[in-house]
Motif scaffolding. Structure first.
Motif, PDB file in Angstrom:
ATOM      1  N   ARG A  48     -28.454 -71.125   6.304  1.00 55.00           N
ATOM      2  CA  ARG A  48     -27.327 -70.489   5.616  1.00 55.00           C
ATOM      3  C   ARG A  48     -27.738 -69.177   4.951  1.00 55.00           C
ATOM      4  NH1 ARG A  48     -22.555 -72.395   4.563  1.00 55.00           N
ATOM      5  NH2 ARG A  48     -22.422 -71.462   2.477  1.00 55.00           N
ATOM      6  N   TRP A  49     -28.955 -69.110   4.456  1.00 58.47           N
ATOM      7  CA  TRP A  49     -29.371 -67.879   3.803  1.00 58.47           C
ATOM      8  C   TRP A  49     -29.449 -66.717   4.794  1.00 58.47           C
ATOM      9  CZ3 TRP A  49     -33.601 -65.250   5.447  1.00 58.47           C
ATOM     10  CH2 TRP A  49     -34.630 -65.961   6.079  1.00 58.47           C
ATOM     11  N   GLU A  50     -29.649 -67.016   6.081  1.00 54.79           N
ATOM     12  CA  GLU A  50     -29.654 -65.955   7.074  1.00 54.79           C
ATOM     13  C   GLU A  50     -28.259 -65.367   7.252  1.00 54.79           C
ATOM     14  OE1 GLU A  50     -32.630 -66.519  10.521  1.00 54.79           O
ATOM     15  OE2 GLU A  50     -32.060 -68.583   9.977  1.00 54.79           O
ATOM     16  N   ILE A  51     -27.230 -66.210   7.161  1.00 54.53           N
ATOM     17  CA  ILE A  51     -25.847 -65.718   7.197  1.00 54.53           C
ATOM     18  C   ILE A  51     -25.587 -64.873   5.953  1.00 54.53           C
ATOM     19  CG2 ILE A  51     -23.422 -66.397   7.298  1.00 54.53           C
ATOM     20  CD1 ILE A  51     -24.353 -69.041   8.560  1.00 54.53           C
ATOM     21  N   GLY A  52     -26.060 -65.379   4.807  1.00 50.50           N
ATOM     22  CA  GLY A  52     -25.917 -64.629   3.569  1.00 50.50           C
ATOM     23  C   GLY A  52     -26.614 -63.289   3.621  1.00 50.50           C
ATOM     24  N   GLU A  53     -27.767 -63.239   4.297  1.00 49.78           N
ATOM     25  CA  GLU A  53     -28.506 -61.984   4.399  1.00 49.78           C
ATOM     26  C   GLU A  53     -27.726 -60.951   5.203  1.00 49.78           C
ATOM     27  OE1 GLU A  53     -31.786 -59.223   4.133  1.00 49.78           O
ATOM     28  OE2 GLU A  53     -30.912 -60.810   2.915  1.00 49.78           O
ATOM     29  N   ILE A  54     -27.044 -61.399   6.258  1.00 50.79           N
ATOM     30  CA  ILE A  54     -26.223 -60.469   7.046  1.00 50.79           C
ATOM     31  C   ILE A  54     -25.098 -59.907   6.182  1.00 50.79           C
ATOM     32  CG2 ILE A  54     -24.686 -60.254   9.041  1.00 50.79           C
ATOM     33  CD1 ILE A  54     -26.294 -62.540  10.344  1.00 50.79           C
ATOM     34  N   ALA A  55     -24.381 -60.803   5.483  1.00 53.73           N
ATOM     35  CA  ALA A  55     -23.293 -60.356   4.617  1.00 53.73           C
ATOM     36  C   ALA A  55     -23.816 -59.462   3.493  1.00 53.73           C
ATOM     37  CB  ALA A  55     -22.569 -61.566   4.033  1.00 53.73           C
ATOM     38  N   SER A  56     -25.009 -59.773   2.971  1.00 56.69           N
ATOM     39  CA  SER A  56     -25.600 -58.958   1.918  1.00 56.69           C
ATOM     40  C   SER A  56     -25.919 -57.556   2.426  1.00 56.69           C
ATOM     41  CB  SER A  56     -26.868 -59.631   1.390  1.00 56.69           C
ATOM     42  OG  SER A  56     -27.450 -58.871   0.347  1.00 56.69           O
ATOM     43  N   ARG A  57     -26.397 -57.472   3.669  1.00 63.69           N
ATOM     44  CA  ARG A  57     -26.673 -56.169   4.249  1.00 63.69           C
ATOM     45  C   ARG A  57     -25.392 -55.339   4.362  1.00 63.69           C
ATOM     46  NH1 ARG A  57     -31.416 -55.206   7.303  1.00 63.69           N
ATOM     47  NH2 ARG A  57     -33.157 -55.862   5.982  1.00 63.69           N
ATOM     48  N   ILE A  58     -24.301 -56.007   4.724  1.00 66.35           N
ATOM     49  CA  ILE A  58     -23.031 -55.299   4.848  1.00 66.35           C
ATOM     50  C   ILE A  58     -22.582 -54.789   3.483  1.00 66.35           C
ATOM     51  CG2 ILE A  58     -20.599 -55.538   5.511  1.00 66.35           C
ATOM     52  CD1 ILE A  58     -21.614 -57.777   7.465  1.00 66.35           C
ATOM     53  N   GLY A  59     -22.712 -55.637   2.463  1.00 61.87           N
ATOM     54  CA  GLY A  59     -22.388 -55.192   1.110  1.00 61.87           C
ATOM     55  C   GLY A  59     -23.257 -54.025   0.681  1.00 61.87           C
ATOM     56  N   GLN A  60     -24.539 -54.099   1.011  1.00 65.05           N
ATOM     57  CA  GLN A  60     -25.468 -53.020   0.687  1.00 65.05           C
ATOM     58  C   GLN A  60     -25.073 -51.726   1.405  1.00 65.05           C
ATOM     59  OE1 GLN A  60     -29.520 -54.119   1.498  1.00 65.05           O
ATOM     60  NE2 GLN A  60     -30.360 -52.149   0.829  1.00 65.05           N
ATOM     61  N   LEU A  61     -24.619 -51.882   2.648  1.00 66.91           N
ATOM     62  CA  LEU A  61     -24.190 -50.733   3.435  1.00 66.91           C
ATOM     63  C   LEU A  61     -22.975 -50.066   2.793  1.00 66.91           C
ATOM     64  CD1 LEU A  61     -24.378 -49.090   6.100  1.00 66.91           C
ATOM     65  CD2 LEU A  61     -22.923 -50.829   7.143  1.00 66.91           C
ATOM     66  N   TYR A  62     -22.011 -50.878   2.391  1.00 68.85           N
ATOM     67  CA  TYR A  62     -20.833 -50.335   1.738  1.00 68.85           C
ATOM     68  C   TYR A  62     -21.195 -49.610   0.444  1.00 68.85           C
ATOM     69  CZ  TYR A  62     -17.209 -52.423   4.685  1.00 68.85           C
ATOM     70  OH  TYR A  62     -16.373 -52.716   5.720  1.00 68.85           O
ATOM     71  N   PHE A  63     -22.088 -50.219  -0.340  1.00 66.01           N
ATOM     72  CA  PHE A  63     -22.450 -49.616  -1.609  1.00 66.01           C
ATOM     73  C   PHE A  63     -23.174 -48.284  -1.412  1.00 66.01           C
ATOM     74  CE2 PHE A  63     -25.335 -49.117  -5.294  1.00 66.01           C
ATOM     75  CZ  PHE A  63     -24.358 -48.945  -6.275  1.00 66.01           C
ATOM     76  N   SER A  64     -24.065 -48.232  -0.432  1.00 63.31           N
ATOM     77  CA  SER A  64     -24.769 -46.975  -0.173  1.00 63.31           C
ATOM     78  C   SER A  64     -23.787 -45.892   0.247  1.00 63.31           C
ATOM     79  CB  SER A  64     -25.848 -47.170   0.892  1.00 63.31           C
ATOM     80  OG  SER A  64     -25.269 -47.471   2.150  1.00 63.31           O
ATOM     81  N   GLN A  65     -22.746 -46.285   0.992  1.00 64.24           N
ATOM     82  CA  GLN A  65     -21.740 -45.307   1.392  1.00 64.24           C
ATOM     83  C   GLN A  65     -20.915 -44.852   0.192  1.00 64.24           C
ATOM     84  OE1 GLN A  65     -21.961 -43.984   4.102  1.00 64.24           O
ATOM     85  NE2 GLN A  65     -20.034 -43.023   4.683  1.00 64.24           N
ATOM     86  N   TYR A  66     -20.660 -45.766  -0.743  1.00 71.43           N
ATOM     87  CA  TYR A  66     -19.977 -45.368  -1.981  1.00 71.43           C
ATOM     88  C   TYR A  66     -20.823 -44.354  -2.753  1.00 71.43           C
ATOM     89  CZ  TYR A  66     -19.027 -45.490  -6.956  1.00 71.43           C
ATOM     90  OH  TYR A  66     -18.815 -45.109  -8.254  1.00 71.43           O
ATOM     91  N   MET A  67     -22.127 -44.590  -2.860  1.00 74.88           N
ATOM     92  CA  MET A  67     -22.986 -43.682  -3.606  1.00 74.88           C
ATOM     93  C   MET A  67     -23.036 -42.305  -2.954  1.00 74.88           C
ATOM     94  SD  MET A  67     -23.989 -45.238  -6.301  1.00 74.88           S
ATOM     95  CE  MET A  67     -25.414 -44.328  -6.919  1.00 74.88           C
TER      96      MET A  67
END
Length: 599
Positions: free
Chosen positions: A66-85
């Motif tokens: 399950r943490w591997e699924i979470g890691e994918i979603a976390s990467r997407i969140g990280q991607l969105y945040f970097s684009q916001y910055m």
């Protein structure tokens, strides 16, 4: 499809998405021509996410955690945040928040990560650290407190379960967020720091604003925010000062567009539509989360402890892309340094600090060197005046390459600049007035010393952020903090009334500015912009408060300055301004701390 083939395809998609993610992560944080990279990596993660959803049972049977699924979603969140910055677009920030919140709610990292998998534990720690930063910027204080507690418990658990691993850096992260929370939540925020159309625009002046015109009007589209202080409050690479300023330069969503069911409305005005949560996790952009009634946020480059050369390189890049009809805000918060005895030594050292690959910056450096040999056109300013007092962007005792001099900014004055200097050497930068190479600079300069009713021996600015920045971003809270009212748990009705009084004053002053026949063109050119106009009004308040504040020593070091001058009718001791401050002081019961001129 066999389980082995499904697993093999999944791993290939993970590797492909991670490669693309690394390219985006390593891109410069500034510059406009990068959006296509974001779309490519987003497409890769969308394909990966859809694949794991379609083949979830086979992937789990083949060992997917399950943490591997979470890691994918976390990467997407990280991607969105970097684009916001990079863009300051609110929809990217909201997307990041919803992704991280879904990960937390679905507990992707819990279970395996609490066992003996050190790699999974580090991923979980990074998830909480990143979600904390997003929650801070979204201004979800309840979530920040919850996540800080979760991170603290997780770090303690990690030290117990992984005794051979050093978690010192993570203990420092916990200390950082604890200190940040204590510094920021000791104060009562009656309204958001962001610009709220309902609270920060004044009906009485709207007619004058609609009629307002000047020979030239500038649009505010870009800002550079930089901070460098010893021991300053920060979390990750966002200091308390830059946090307040970046919030101050964004729109607060009105909420009128977020009317889907069910909707969870938050106190700070952000509205999260949880009907979209599964869709977002399914990789939909959900671009309609942005409030279409609002203009875009100004794009902000946020620099944490930059070197002089890095700051000038970023400044050159932004100026190079700045449209002729736009003005750039530069906010610099840093400790100051005195002039060296040997000015030539300082000039040589600053020349060595301007090393950059940017051709524009190189040209600017050459112009600065030639400019130093030219006397000022009015004959009053010596060339050395531009390279004496400075901001200190480096460790104490460092070389002159850490010094940012007023003269370093002269090449960039070909473009319209709105300059805010928050430093104990802020006044050194007033030499820029009249030395510009193109457009005159609008300047708000901090006092050289902060003012407090009960001065502490501690470094108050380091603990609670700069007082001047606080006045520009949360004037009533800064006023209260100065007078020691911050921790007294005041009656909310008293503070609501105080906010109303301050709003009425700002409305009156705004009308005076908009109808003034003697308003300097430098201020007139930026006055229609709501963000810059609000900063000017708050400066007027700050200057009057500090001018009327009773103290036993010379007032001058405790007063801010602006260049060029604002109309005399808005001077610190004018009747419209001083009477407003007096009414506020009377309302809060602190009039004894001021001396007001009798009118």
């Amino acid at each position: 499809m066999a389980g082995e083939d499904v697993s093999r395809n999944f791993r290939a998609l993970v590797e492909n998405a991670d490669r693309k993610f690394a390219r985006v992560r390593d891109l410069p944080a500034f510059g406009r021509a990068q959006s296509h990279y974001f779309h490519k990596v987003f497409k890769a993660y969308m394909k990966l996410w859809n694949y794991q959803q379609s083949h979830r049972s086979k992937l789990v049977d083949s060992g997917l955690n399950r943490w591997e699924i979470g890691e994918i979603a976390s990467r997407i969140g990280q991607l969105y945040f970097s684009q916001y910055m990079r863009t300051s677009e609110a929809r990217f920030l909201l997307e990041a928040y919803v992704f991280y919140e879904a990960i937390l709610r679905r507990r992707y990292f819990e279970g395996e990560a609490h066992g003996k998998d050190l790699g999974a534990r580090f991923k979980e720690l990074r998830f909480y650290a990143r979600f904390l930063l997003v929650s801070l910027i979204v201004d979800r204080k309840d979530m920040v407190l919850h996540l800080a507690d979760k991170l603290r418990v997780l770090v303690d658990d990690s030290k117990s379960n992984f005794r051979e691993t050093n978690f010192k850096e993570w203990r420092l992260v916990v200390q950082e967020i604890t200190r940040f929370i204590q510094s920021d939540t000791d104060l009562t925020y009656v309204r958001p720091l962001r610009y709220c159309a309902m609270l920060d625009s004044y009906p009485a002046s709207q007619t004058y604003l609609a009629r307002f015109h000047a020979k030239k009007l500038f649009k505010f589209r870009d800002a550079l925010l930089a901070s460098y202080h010893r021991n300053e409050v920060k979390y990750a690479e966002v200091t308390l000062d830059t946090y307040r300023m970046m919030q101050c330069l964004e729109w607060e969503p009105s909420g009128s567009f977020y009317q889907k069911k069910p909707v969870e409305t938050k106190e700070n005005g952000f509205v999260i539509d949880h009907t979209l949560t599964s869709g977002l996790i399914d990789m939909k952009l959900a671009a309609d989360m942005a409030d279409p009634t609002l203009p875009p946020n100004p794009r902000k480059a946020i620099l944490y402890r930059p070197s002089v050369s890095h700051l000038l390189a970023v400044l050159a890049m932004i100026c190079d892309e700045l449209s002729p009809e736009c003005v750039m805000l530069i906010y610099l918060s840093a400790s100051g340094g005195p002039a060296r005895e040997n000015v030539a030594q300082a000039e040589n050292s600053v020349g060595s600090s301007r090393t950059s690959k940017s051709k524009l910056l190189a040209r600017g450096s050459q112009e600065q060197k030639s400019y130093k040999s030219e006397p000022h056109s009015n004959g009053k300013m010596l060339s050395s005046d531009y390279y004496e007092d400075h901001l200190w962007l480096g460790p104490r005792g460092g070389s002159g390459s850490n010094n940012l001099y007023p003269g370093d900014l002269i090449p960039f004055t070909r473009k319209p600049l709105f300059l805010i200097i928050d430093s104990d050497t802020s006044r050194a930068f007033k030499v820029l007035s009249g030395a510009e190479r193109g457009e005159p600079v609008a300047m708000l300069l901090s006092p050289l010393k902060p003012s407090f009713e009960n001065p502490s021996t501690d470094d108050t600015d380091a603990l609670n952020g700069s007082q001047f920045t606080f006045f520009l971003t949360a004037p009533l809270q800064a006023f209260s903090q100065m007078l020691g009212l911050s921790n007294s748990n005041p009656d909310p009705e008293v503070y609501d009334e105080a906010e109303s009084m301050l709003s009425a004053s700002f409305s009156e002053w705004e009308t005076i500015l908009l109808t003034s026949k003697v308003l300097n063109l430098v201020w007139a050119q930026v006055l229609p912009d709501p963000f810059l106009r609000r900063l000017i009004l708050r400066f007027i308040f700050c200057r009057s408060v500090l001018t009327s504040f009773s103290r036993t020593e010379d007032d001058d070091p405790y007063l801010p300055q602006c260049h060029p001058n604002l109309p005399e009718l808005l001077s610190p001791v004018s009747k419209p301004v001083q009477s407003s401050v007096q009414r506020l002081a009377d309302h809060l019961g602190v009039a004894k701390s001021f001396h007001f001129n009798k009118t």
